[in-house]
Design an enzyme around this catalytic site. Structure first.
Site, PDB file in Angstrom:
ATOM      1  N   GLU A  24       0.830  -1.184   0.000  1.00 51.64           N
ATOM      2  CA  GLU A  24       0.000   0.000   0.000  1.00 51.64           C
ATOM      3  C   GLU A  24       0.886   1.263   0.000  1.00 51.64           C
ATOM      4  O   GLU A  24       0.421   2.356  -0.304  1.00 51.64           O
ATOM      5  CB  GLU A  24      -0.927  -0.164   1.211  1.00 51.64           C
ATOM      6  CG  GLU A  24      -1.840   0.942   1.555  1.00 51.64           C
ATOM      7  CD  GLU A  24      -1.333   1.701   2.743  1.00 51.64           C
ATOM      8  OE1 GLU A  24      -0.218   1.412   3.217  1.00 51.64           O
ATOM      9  OE2 GLU A  24      -2.044   2.597   3.178  1.00 51.64           O
ATOM     10  N   HIS A  74      -4.126  -2.188   3.602  1.00 47.72           N
ATOM     11  CA  HIS A  74      -3.344  -1.557   4.653  1.00 47.72           C
ATOM     12  C   HIS A  74      -2.866  -2.607   5.657  1.00 47.72           C
ATOM     13  O   HIS A  74      -1.688  -2.655   6.032  1.00 47.72           O
ATOM     14  CB  HIS A  74      -4.243  -0.511   5.328  1.00 47.72           C
ATOM     15  CG  HIS A  74      -3.515   0.400   6.260  1.00 47.72           C
ATOM     16  ND1 HIS A  74      -3.453   0.163   7.604  1.00 47.72           N
ATOM     17  CD2 HIS A  74      -2.833   1.545   6.039  1.00 47.72           C
ATOM     18  CE1 HIS A  74      -2.760   1.135   8.181  1.00 47.72           C
ATOM     19  NE2 HIS A  74      -2.369   1.980   7.243  1.00 47.72           N
ATOM     20  N   GLN A  76      -4.098  -2.091  14.678  1.00 44.95           N
ATOM     21  CA  GLN A  76      -3.415  -1.711  15.907  1.00 44.95           C
ATOM     22  C   GLN A  76      -2.936  -2.926  16.697  1.00 44.95           C
ATOM     23  O   GLN A  76      -1.915  -2.869  17.374  1.00 44.95           O
ATOM     24  CB  GLN A  76      -4.351  -0.870  16.802  1.00 44.95           C
ATOM     25  CG  GLN A  76      -4.836   0.422  16.178  1.00 44.95           C
ATOM     26  CD  GLN A  76      -3.697   1.364  15.862  1.00 44.95           C
ATOM     27  OE1 GLN A  76      -2.763   1.508  16.636  1.00 44.95           O
ATOM     28  NE2 GLN A  76      -3.760   1.987  14.694  1.00 44.95           N
TER      29      GLN A  76
END
Lengths: 541, 341
Positions: B14, B311, B290
């Site tokens: 990405e 991502h 995360q």
């Protein structure tokens, strides 16, 4: 391992004026407006390490808001406020002087910092001044302009660095390159010279001529092209609109006595016998233009003194006048003499030499530029064709013979381009059917040899005057004189008539069956009423 | 030293700033140096932007790293960390850049450090394309704490784009080793709520946003809250929706943008919430991103999330270069399990 950061060693510093309307903004609504000074510090890909912000006293509140806002959006940026007040921000003189003072006093540290001048804020007059300061390098950096976002996504708006070094822009650079090449070509009269030293010299001249209004001194032997170059320099400056007036040319060797003063500086009616009306003089005619004084070494000491004053103060006194006249001109001076030697002999003013010796260009002699002889031959042929409307060409072997001779050590070219030009003109005139053949070239080579030898010995035709009576000399065509002179010279350098014959007919000798060259020489001499004994007797004395 | 230098092509996958942040975080956490080229090659303004530079500087500060190429617009940096230095730090981020993204860069190492740290950060606290402070405190940190370390974030002042000026303070009490966590079920829903926050803007915006939420997600009145912020420097608006379940809390954030109607922002956020509620995976898209680093550092444990975004996949690959323990992706019907091993 100790902490050490190796990059980011140069700091980005922006100087700018606080925009009293564009940077204005109160309350939270201000964040919805594009404010140029704040926006400078809002770009994600552009970091200002220090912002020197100039603002008037009465705008200190606005300055505080802007400073606070920059602290918020750009904690990396140090903002330094400088109080700078304009009584009238639209007054060019005042704004320029104020900004000039600021920049002059600013401690630029170009070894460690890069500088940008933010031109988006301030009056248009301020922008003009900023441009001028950057262009004249008083501000040692580039300009930066900011603009509002074109689309929402642009965020902080647009930002553009303008480098006034135009050569940094590809498309402009090629344009300037072309212009530069045109100028060089023009200075060289369109002749594609190959001599490196000469080409370098012309590049230098182009560079200087386009930039200076100081005197330019062109030295070099007679015929090396000083006046031609002076005219080209003038045309270059005229073309670039660096000069408004005309080129006034004068050869100082032609100026003598009272007439010299009057010719150069003008006179009042009645200043001397024959001064029946006012005359403005050449210096005055050169006002706003250029004055080319060729053979400046020939100028009298009085004229030199007046000229120095005219160059330094742009003022001089016409003959018989009690009122000074003025003229703004650029002086071009030419000389083939060594002015330093003249200074030592007291013939040339040292202070005048110092004044005109700022840009000195020494034109090489033609002998020092053998590679350039061929292109110059073509140039002269073209010039002849244009002048006479008649195309003249060399036959191949003739050209080769001429070029070989012209570039050999036998060719003195003591009159430089003047000699070359005269030589080509002679050959072109004599060329049967517009074709310069081998015979024409051979004759010309002899002619040149004689001309240079006699010139080296002193005045023209002294040898003929020595062996012939004036009455007899008058009956001999100018055309025949160099050849006769050559024959006499060769005879005198020979021990016998046959040796002279061998030398004179060396080239054709091999191709002939019978060789009675001494007889041919005897017969030739007899045509002018001369014989071997007479020549050698006179020579021996 | 360069023998074990990890070479990273920043243009892969990405190709954005996350490759850099993940590399920095893991380089400091593992002590392994790296060199990254073509930084953010796939972006319209390639190279380091100021917020990335601040992330590099923060990572440098806590690790005593030697860095080459740390300048704005630089497309290549080399980063050699020294030893981790826990303690008190302050970082300011320009252009109202995200404080949480910088925190994300240094948090993994600090929560495994030798001593507690206090990090104060200034800049943006609620930025589009970045985890909001609400998201971190309500969704992410509770899971991190279940892995051992104590981490709290105090929001001292809101900071919105473009004015910035926000301030957060993170307190970190580290552990020697992270406790593996298994998060495959959401459990029963405990509570749902929506908070519309406005700073220096009309409260009407908040009302309109909540009206849409009520309409699209049928939230009860008592679940809707308007928050007026007085101390922010500039204007700002966020819509934060919390779905609290037995084992996990998810937070979905909409960011008010100038020129975009409040209704649209609310509707788009509601769409994200609907998608989450329509599936069974406990971990949403952003939370998955995360959690990858802590799970990889723990070397054990697993969590379930929806389909991986580009991502997330890029992030997984970057992690793989630094950590020998791999994150295995196990595809299920309409979800995936990320297993650390």
């Amino acid at each position: 391992m100790a902490h050490e950061s190796e990059s980011r060693d140069r700091r980005m510093v922006v100087l700018g004026l606080l925009g009293t309307s564009l940077d204005m903004g109160k309350g939270h609504k201000r964040w919805e407006r594009w404010r140029p000074t704040v926006s400078l510090c809002q770009h994600e890909d552009f970091l200002v390490d220090r912002l020197d912000l100039l603002c008037g006293k009465r705008w200190s509140k606005l300055a505080d808001v802007v400073t606070e806002d920059i602290k918020s959006v750009s904690p990396e940026t140090e903002v330094i406020l400088h109080q700078v007040d304009f009584r009238d921000p639209w007054d060019f003189q005042e704004v320029y002087a104020t900004l000039h003072d600021f920049v002059a006093a600013y401690p630029f540290d170009t070894d460690n910092e890069d500088y940008l001048l933010h031109i988006t804020t301030g009056t248009h007059v301020a922008q003009i001044c900023e441009f001028l300061l950057a262009e004249a390098r008083y501000f040692p950096g580039k300009l930066i302009q900011t603009g509002p976002p074109r689309a929402k996504a642009d965020g902080a708006g647009v930002l553009q660095v303008i480098d006034l070094d135009l050569s940094k822009y590809d498309r402009l650079a090629s344009r300037f390159e072309r212009e530069h090449e045109d100028a060089i070509a023009s200075l060289k009269d369109g002749i594609e010279t190959r001599n490196k030293a000469f080409n370098r010299l012309i590049e230098e001249i182009e560079h200087v001529a386009a930039r200076t209004t100081d005197p330019i001194l062109v030295t070099g032997p007679t015929g090396a092209g000083k006046s031609r170059l002076a005219r080209r320099i003038f045309e270059l400056r005229k073309h670039r609109r660096l000069v408004e007036g005309e080129l006034v040319e004068v050869n100082c060797a032609t100026l003598r006595g009272d007439g010299a003063m009057s010719t150069l500086f003008g006179h009042k009616k009645g200043a001397f016998t024959g001064a029946t009306s006012d005359r403005q003089g050449l210096l005055r005619s050169a006002n706003q233009g250029m004055l080319f004084l060729d053979e400046i070494g020939e100028l009298g000491l009085d004229e030199q003194a007046m000229l120095l004053r005219a160059v330094e103060e742009k003022r001089f006194l016409p003959l018989g006048s009690d009122k000074e006249s003025s003229s703004e001109f650029q002086l071009l001076a030419g000389t083939n003499r060594d002015l330093l030697t003249q200074v030592e002999k007291g013939e040339f003013r040292e202070d005048l030499l110092a004044r005109i010796n700022l840009w000195t260009f020494q034109l090489p002699s033609l002998r020092d530029r053998p590679e350039d002889i061929e292109p110059n031959i073509d140039y002269e042929l073209d010039a002849h064709a244009k002048q006479r409307g008649q195309l003249v060409r060399f036959s191949r072997e003739a050209r080769s013979r001429y070029v070989t001779f012209a570039t050999s050590s036998d060719a003195y070219w003591s009159g430089n381009f003047r000699d070359l030009s005269a030589s080509i003109t002679r050959m072109a005139t004599l060329a049967p059917g517009g074709r310069i053949n081998d015979d024409v070239v051979k004759l010309e080579i002899d002619r040149l040899g004689v001309a240079w030898r006699t010139r080296a010995q002193g005045s023209h035709f002294s040898l003929l005057e020595e062996v012939l009576s004036p009455e007899k000399l008058e009956t001999i065509d100018l055309f025949d004189r160099p050849q006769l002179e050559l024959v006499i010279t060769v005879c005198r350098e020979s021990r016998s008539l046959s040796e002279a014959g061998r030398k004179l007919f060396a080239a054709s000798r091999m191709r002939r069956k019978s060789t009675n060259d001494s007889d041919r020489v005897r017969k030739y001499l007899a045509r002018f009423g001369l014989d071997w004994d007479a020549l050698c007797r006179m020579d021996g004395g | 030293m360069s023998s074990d230098l990890i070479h990273i092509d920043g243009s892969f996958g990405e190709g954005g700033g996350q490759i850099l942040r993940t590399s920095l975080a893991l380089s400091v956490a593992t002590g392994r140096p790296f060199r990254i080229e073509n930084i953010r090659a796939n972006r319209s303004k390639p190279g380091l932007l100021r917020q990335h530079l601040t992330a590099v500087q923060a990572a440098t500060a806590i690790s005593g790293a030697r860095v080459v190429g740390d300048a704005v617009n630089s497309t290549c940096i080399e980063f050699h960390p020294d030893e981790l230095r826990c303690g008190d730090y302050h970082f300011s981020i320009g252009t109202a850049g995200s404080t949480t993204l910088v925190l994300q860069t240094i948090l993994p190492a600090l929560m495994l450090g030798e001593a507690p740290s206090t990090i104060s950060l200034e800049g943006g606290t609620h930025n589009a394309y970045a985890p909001s402070v609400h998201f971190l405190t309500r969704a992410f940190l509770p899971l991190v704490e279940r892995m051992g370390p104590r981490v709290s974030i105090e929001l001292e002042r809101h900071g919105f784009y473009p004015a910035g000026g926000g301030r957060i303070c993170a307190r970190i009490e580290p552990v020697k080793k992270l406790t593996p966590l298994t998060l495959l079920e959401r459990g029963d829903e405990v509570r749902r709520s929506a908070t519309a926050t406005v700073a220096n803007l009309s409260g009407d915006i908040a009302k309109r946003e909540l009206a849409i939420i009520q309409q699209k997600l049928s939230f009860p009145d008592e679940a809707l809250k308007i928050e007026q912020i007085k101390d922010a420097i500039g204007p700002g608006n966020i819509l934060s929706i919390e779905i609290e379940s037995e084992h996990v809390t998810e937070v979905f954030t909409g960011f008010g943008e100038r020129g975009v109607a409040a209704e649209r922002i609310a509707a788009e956020t509601a769409k994200d919430v609907r998608r989450y509620l329509g599936s069974t995976a406990p971990v949403g898209r952003h939370l998955a991103d995360q959690l990858m680093i802590p799970f990889a550092l723990a070397g054990d444990g697993e969590f379930r999330t929806g389909r991986l975004s580009g991502h997330s996949e890029t992030n997984l690959e970057t992690i793989g270069w630094f950590l020998p323990s791999r994150l295995e992706v196990v595809n299920r019907d309409d979800s995936v399990d990320i297993q650390a091993q």
